[in-house]
Design an enzyme around this catalytic site. Structure first.
Site, short mmCIF file in Angstrom:
data_model
loop_
_atom_site.label_atom_id
_atom_site.label_comp_id
_atom_site.label_asym_id
_atom_site.label_seq_id
_atom_site.Cartn_x
_atom_site.Cartn_y
_atom_site.Cartn_z
N CYS A 1 4.21 5.06 5.67
CA CYS A 1 4.20 5.30 4.22
C CYS A 1 3.48 6.62 3.98
O CYS A 1 3.41 7.46 4.90
CB CYS A 1 3.56 4.13 3.47
SG CYS A 1 1.85 3.78 3.94
N ASN B 1 -0.95 5.48 4.52
CA ASN B 1 -1.25 4.55 5.62
C ASN B 1 -2.44 3.64 5.30
O ASN B 1 -3.20 3.25 6.18
CB ASN B 1 -1.49 5.31 6.95
CG ASN B 1 -1.50 4.43 8.19
OD1 ASN B 1 -2.18 4.73 9.16
ND2 ASN B 1 -0.79 3.32 8.18
N CYS C 1 -1.90 1.24 2.31
CA CYS C 1 -1.36 0.12 1.51
C CYS C 1 -0.13 -0.52 2.17
O CYS C 1 -0.19 -1.63 2.68
CB CYS C 1 -0.99 0.58 0.11
SG CYS C 1 -2.37 1.23 -0.84
N ARG C 2 1.00 0.21 2.16
CA ARG C 2 2.27 -0.41 2.57
C ARG C 2 2.45 -0.53 4.08
O ARG C 2 2.78 -1.60 4.59
CB ARG C 2 3.45 0.39 1.99
CG ARG C 2 3.55 0.30 0.50
CD ARG C 2 4.48 1.34 -0.07
NE ARG C 2 3.92 2.69 0.03
CZ ARG C 2 4.55 3.80 -0.30
NH1 ARG C 2 5.80 3.72 -0.75
NH2 ARG C 2 3.96 4.98 -0.20
N SER C 3 2.26 0.58 4.81
CA SER C 3 2.58 0.52 6.25
C SER C 3 1.62 -0.37 7.05
O SER C 3 2.06 -1.03 8.00
CB SER C 3 2.73 1.92 6.86
OG SER C 3 1.58 2.68 6.70
P1 4NP Z 1 0.44 3.96 0.80
O1 4NP Z 1 -0.22 4.11 -0.67
O2 4NP Z 1 1.31 5.18 0.99
O3 4NP Z 1 1.25 2.71 0.67
O4 4NP Z 1 -0.71 3.86 1.75
C1 4NP Z 1 -0.93 5.24 -1.08
C2 4NP Z 1 -2.28 5.32 -0.82
C3 4NP Z 1 -3.00 6.43 -1.25
C4 4NP Z 1 -2.36 7.45 -1.92
C5 4NP Z 1 -1.01 7.38 -2.17
C6 4NP Z 1 -0.28 6.27 -1.74
N1 4NP Z 1 -3.11 8.60 -2.39
O5 4NP Z 1 -2.52 9.44 -3.05
O6 4NP Z 1 -4.30 8.68 -2.11
#
Ligand code: 4NP
Length: 156
Positions: A10, A13, A15-17
């Site tokens: 994602c 790294n 939340c989703r992955s």
């Molecule tokens: P992820 O979510 O891609 O599912 O881990 C996010 C976590 C942090 C951020 C964006 C998406 N950020 O912009 O900090």
């Protein structure tokens, strides 16, 4: 069936992955499929951090512990090491395609669109939303993981 190496990807790294990794590992154990799973981000904002507490909690609610994972960024070697690289959304996929070496061994796909005739679409970024977004994310990832593992089992 030989061991299959999978990288879930994602943006951050956190939340989703990491959630996808935990669910795929749990699903593999359930289906008796030999998987090695890791996760990474296309961005470097959270490198070295543990998963977001909302992801940890959403997964803990179904008995999966992802608290020990640590965020890292995708590296070029990933394209050789892994059999599959699973992107959570179209932006991740686009970014990965730009990085992907021509000699890449890994099959790079959207996690939700690997399977003929079945599309679960993107896994939206829950980071700026509320807790219920993390439950929806988990439910989506559970469906995708199940289908993906059934797909692997059918190919073997
Ligand atoms: P992820 O979510 O891609 O599912 O881990 C996010 C976590 C942090 C951020 C964006 C998406 N950020 O912009 O900090």
């Amino acid at each position: 069936m030989k061991r299959i190496r999978i990288l879930t990807v994602c943006l951050g790294n956190i939340c989703r992955s990491p959630a996808a990794q935990g669910i795929l590992e749990s699903c593999a154990a359930e289906y008796g499929v030999d998987l090695e799973v890791d996760s990474a981000g296309t961005g470097a904002y959270h490198v070295g951090e543990r998963p977001d507490s909302r992801s940890i909690n959403a997964l803990a609610d179904i008995g999966i512990n992802i608290a020990k994972q640590k965020a890292r960024r995708v590296v070029l070697e990933d394209f050789d090491y892994f059999d599959w690289i699973l992107a959570m959304d179209k932006d991740n996929l686009k970014h990965l395609r730009q990085l992907q070496p021509e000699s890449s061994r890994a099959k790079l796909v959207m996690f939700g669109e690997f399977s003929d005739g079945v599309s679960f679409g993107e896994v939206g970024d829950p980071y700026y939303g509320k807790e219920d977004g993390f439950v929806k994310m988990r439910e989506r990832l559970q469906l995708m993981s199940q289908s993906f593992i059934e797909h692997l089992a059918a190919r073997s």
